[in-house]
Design a protein around this motif. Structure first.
Motif, PDB file in Angstrom:
ATOM      1  N   LYS A  27       0.816  -1.229   0.000  1.00 39.59           N
ATOM      2  CA  LYS A  27       0.000   0.000   0.000  1.00 39.59           C
ATOM      3  C   LYS A  27       0.840   1.265   0.000  1.00 39.59           C
ATOM      4  O   LYS A  27       0.419   2.295  -0.519  1.00 39.59           O
ATOM      5  CB  LYS A  27      -0.854   0.055   1.278  1.00 39.59           C
ATOM      6  CG  LYS A  27      -2.010  -0.873   1.271  1.00 39.59           C
ATOM      7  CD  LYS A  27      -2.845  -0.671   2.536  1.00 39.59           C
ATOM      8  CE  LYS A  27      -3.980  -1.665   2.507  1.00 39.59           C
ATOM      9  NZ  LYS A  27      -4.973  -1.458   3.521  1.00 39.59           N
ATOM     10  N   SER A  65     -10.658   2.438   2.746  1.00 38.82           N
ATOM     11  CA  SER A  65      -9.283   2.356   3.252  1.00 38.82           C
ATOM     12  C   SER A  65      -8.255   2.460   2.124  1.00 38.82           C
ATOM     13  O   SER A  65      -7.134   2.912   2.334  1.00 38.82           O
ATOM     14  CB  SER A  65      -9.090   1.049   4.021  1.00 38.82           C
ATOM     15  OG  SER A  65      -9.484  -0.028   3.204  1.00 38.82           O
ATOM     16  N   THR A  66      -8.638   2.062   0.908  1.00 42.11           N
ATOM     17  CA  THR A  66      -7.670   1.992  -0.184  1.00 42.11           C
ATOM     18  C   THR A  66      -6.999   3.327  -0.518  1.00 42.11           C
ATOM     19  O   THR A  66      -5.779   3.355  -0.697  1.00 42.11           O
ATOM     20  CB  THR A  66      -8.355   1.398  -1.440  1.00 42.11           C
ATOM     21  OG1 THR A  66      -8.934   0.151  -1.065  1.00 42.11           O
ATOM     22  CG2 THR A  66      -7.369   1.203  -2.568  1.00 42.11           C
ATOM     23  N   GLY A  79     -11.841   3.216  -5.522  1.00 42.26           N
ATOM     24  CA  GLY A  79     -11.529   1.938  -4.896  1.00 42.26           C
ATOM     25  C   GLY A  79     -12.418   0.893  -5.550  1.00 42.26           C
ATOM     26  O   GLY A  79     -13.214   1.201  -6.445  1.00 42.26           O
ATOM     27  N   LYS A 120     -15.489  -5.639  -3.003  1.00 43.90           N
ATOM     28  CA  LYS A 120     -15.216  -7.075  -3.195  1.00 43.90           C
ATOM     29  C   LYS A 120     -16.149  -7.688  -4.226  1.00 43.90           C
ATOM     30  O   LYS A 120     -15.819  -8.675  -4.867  1.00 43.90           O
ATOM     31  CB  LYS A 120     -15.417  -7.815  -1.861  1.00 43.90           C
ATOM     32  CG  LYS A 120     -14.206  -7.727  -0.960  1.00 43.90           C
ATOM     33  CD  LYS A 120     -14.358  -8.657   0.225  1.00 43.90           C
ATOM     34  CE  LYS A 120     -14.905  -7.884   1.398  1.00 43.90           C
ATOM     35  NZ  LYS A 120     -14.863  -8.626   2.675  1.00 43.90           N
ATOM     36  N   VAL A 154      -7.694   1.610  -7.664  1.00 41.77           N
ATOM     37  CA  VAL A 154      -6.668   1.001  -6.823  1.00 41.77           C
ATOM     38  C   VAL A 154      -7.307  -0.131  -6.022  1.00 41.77           C
ATOM     39  O   VAL A 154      -8.429   0.013  -5.529  1.00 41.77           O
ATOM     40  CB  VAL A 154      -6.078   2.066  -5.861  1.00 41.77           C
ATOM     41  CG1 VAL A 154      -4.924   1.481  -5.060  1.00 41.77           C
ATOM     42  CG2 VAL A 154      -5.620   3.302  -6.633  1.00 41.77           C
ATOM     43  N   ALA A 155      -6.577  -1.251  -5.901  1.00 46.69           N
ATOM     44  CA  ALA A 155      -7.082  -2.362  -5.065  1.00 46.69           C
ATOM     45  C   ALA A 155      -5.911  -3.102  -4.434  1.00 46.69           C
ATOM     46  O   ALA A 155      -4.888  -3.338  -5.083  1.00 46.69           O
ATOM     47  CB  ALA A 155      -7.917  -3.324  -5.914  1.00 46.69           C
ATOM     48  N   TYR A 156      -6.109  -3.457  -3.177  1.00 44.80           N
ATOM     49  CA  TYR A 156      -5.085  -4.203  -2.444  1.00 44.80           C
ATOM     50  C   TYR A 156      -5.721  -5.424  -1.789  1.00 44.80           C
ATOM     51  O   TYR A 156      -6.838  -5.361  -1.289  1.00 44.80           O
ATOM     52  CB  TYR A 156      -4.490  -3.345  -1.321  1.00 44.80           C
ATOM     53  CG  TYR A 156      -3.898  -2.033  -1.762  1.00 44.80           C
ATOM     54  CD1 TYR A 156      -2.846  -1.980  -2.682  1.00 44.80           C
ATOM     55  CD2 TYR A 156      -4.389  -0.830  -1.249  1.00 44.80           C
ATOM     56  CE1 TYR A 156      -2.298  -0.759  -3.073  1.00 44.80           C
ATOM     57  CE2 TYR A 156      -3.849   0.384  -1.629  1.00 44.80           C
ATOM     58  CZ  TYR A 156      -2.808   0.425  -2.540  1.00 44.80           C
ATOM     59  OH  TYR A 156      -2.278   1.622  -2.913  1.00 44.80           O
ATOM     60  N   LYS A 166      -9.777  -8.817  -2.852  1.00 39.13           N
ATOM     61  CA  LYS A 166     -10.201  -8.095  -4.056  1.00 39.13           C
ATOM     62  C   LYS A 166      -9.806  -8.828  -5.344  1.00 39.13           C
ATOM     63  O   LYS A 166     -10.135  -8.362  -6.436  1.00 39.13           O
ATOM     64  CB  LYS A 166      -9.576  -6.686  -4.076  1.00 39.13           C
ATOM     65  CG  LYS A 166      -9.886  -5.813  -2.851  1.00 39.13           C
ATOM     66  CD  LYS A 166     -11.283  -5.252  -2.878  1.00 39.13           C
ATOM     67  CE  LYS A 166     -11.634  -4.472  -1.621  1.00 39.13           C
ATOM     68  NZ  LYS A 166     -11.044  -3.149  -1.547  1.00 39.13           N
ATOM     69  N   LEU A 209      -2.340  -2.137  -8.323  1.00 41.81           N
ATOM     70  CA  LEU A 209      -2.668  -3.343  -7.547  1.00 41.81           C
ATOM     71  C   LEU A 209      -1.454  -3.793  -6.765  1.00 41.81           C
ATOM     72  O   LEU A 209      -0.323  -3.620  -7.234  1.00 41.81           O
ATOM     73  CB  LEU A 209      -3.013  -4.494  -8.516  1.00 41.81           C
ATOM     74  CG  LEU A 209      -4.097  -4.245  -9.558  1.00 41.81           C
ATOM     75  CD1 LEU A 209      -4.122  -5.412 -10.547  1.00 41.81           C
ATOM     76  CD2 LEU A 209      -5.453  -4.078  -8.890  1.00 41.81           C
ATOM     77  N   ASP A 210      -1.682  -4.423  -5.614  1.00 40.92           N
ATOM     78  CA  ASP A 210      -0.565  -5.156  -5.022  1.00 40.92           C
ATOM     79  C   ASP A 210      -0.619  -6.590  -5.567  1.00 40.92           C
ATOM     80  O   ASP A 210      -1.544  -6.948  -6.306  1.00 40.92           O
ATOM     81  CB  ASP A 210      -0.585  -5.085  -3.481  1.00 40.92           C
ATOM     82  CG  ASP A 210      -1.777  -5.804  -2.873  1.00 40.92           C
ATOM     83  OD1 ASP A 210      -2.588  -6.395  -3.628  1.00 40.92           O
ATOM     84  OD2 ASP A 210      -1.904  -5.770  -1.638  1.00 40.92           O
ATOM     85  N   ALA A 229      -3.818  -8.638  -4.847  1.00 42.06           N
ATOM     86  CA  ALA A 229      -5.003  -8.232  -5.623  1.00 42.06           C
ATOM     87  C   ALA A 229      -4.870  -8.641  -7.088  1.00 42.06           C
ATOM     88  O   ALA A 229      -5.873  -8.853  -7.768  1.00 42.06           O
ATOM     89  CB  ALA A 229      -5.213  -6.727  -5.510  1.00 42.06           C
TER      90      ALA A 229
END
Ligand code: GLP
Length: 240
Positions: A15, A43-44, A130, A133, A194-196, A200, A231-232, A235
């Motif tokens: 993140k 939170s993202t 963001g 899910k 953005v997604a982590y 996700k 993305l991480d 994700a």
């Protein structure tokens, strides 16, 4: 390997790195003359806002337009999205004008048409998103009309559940929200989503590589010409 459509996908280690990559997208947009920033809660985006706050970027001549707000929460309610934005960005970096749907206005027709007018008057240069899910963007739950403008949304059980962590218990999560529509979001000139995290991963794969379908609101981003995805690895783990 399947073509990742038109989207510019960046995979980051975590993140913090995502915050820096997202900041870069904002900085470039501002250098290219962006005047209206579409902002998101959850939170993202927090690490991006941390980078924006720490930077010397100046928003005092710019306008911000937020995606959504709970119906029934006023701007000073600690769980309102308006309050979230003040804490995470606006107190440190004030904009000339910041708009968030008016959750205190229970007249949905008035609240949503007023917000559509705000978006029409302030066309969004860069919209941050963001990802839910279940593939939602803003509060556009599965099944939402892709041409929708700002509307009142009945939150799904899965979204109420996911957002209960911010409230004392799930019963306190509002059941309705005002949200920009999918059509409103797609009008932004540029989109950053953005997604982590593993939770996700299925929504990310469906957004990028699945069919464009109302079942996955984020899949409509495949139809937009200028989308960056950060993305991480977790994700991104269900991408081909
Ligand atoms: C909420 C918000 C969305 C957000 C999503 C994901 O439902 N309305 O705008 O993208 O949650 O939240 P998080 O970033 O905390 O995972």
């Amino acid at each position: 390997m399947k073509q990742l459509t038109n989207m510019n996908v960046q995979i980051v280690s975590d993140k913090q790195a995502g915050g820096k990559a997202g900041f870069q997208v904002f900085e470039n947009a501002l250098q290219n003359g962006a005047k209206v920033l579409g902002l998101a809660t959850g939170s993202t985006p927090v690490t991006i806002y941390e980078q924006l706050v720490a930077s010397d970027l100046d928003f005092s001549q710019l306008t911000s337009v937020n995606l959504d707000e709970y119906v029934g929460l006023s701007a000073d309610h600690p769980q309102s999205y308006h309050y979230f934005m003040q804490q995470h960005l606006f107190n440190a970096k004030p904009f000339a004008h910041s708009y968030v749907p008016d959750g205190a206005n229970l007249d949905a027709a008035a609240a949503t048409s007023e917000y559509d007018q705000i978006i029409a008057d302030n066309p969004i240069d860069l919209q941050l998103l963001g990802l839910g899910k279940n593939g939602h963007i803003g509060f556009n739950e599965p099944g939402t009309d892709p041409e929708s403008t700002t509307h009142k949304v009945t939150l799904t059980a899965s979204t109420i559940d996911a957002n209960a962590r911010f409230f004392d218990n799930a019963d306190e999560v509002p059941r309705y929200a005002y949200s920009m529509g999918i059509g409103s979001i797609l009008k932004a000139k540029q989109i950053l989503i953005v997604a982590y995290g593993e939770a996700k991963a299925a929504a990310v794969a469906a957004m990028i590589q699945g069919p464009v379908t109302p079942d996955v609101p984020a899949s409509y981003l495949q139809t937009h010409p200028n989308v960056t995805v950060i993305l991480d690895e977790a994700a991104a783990s269900q991408l081909d």
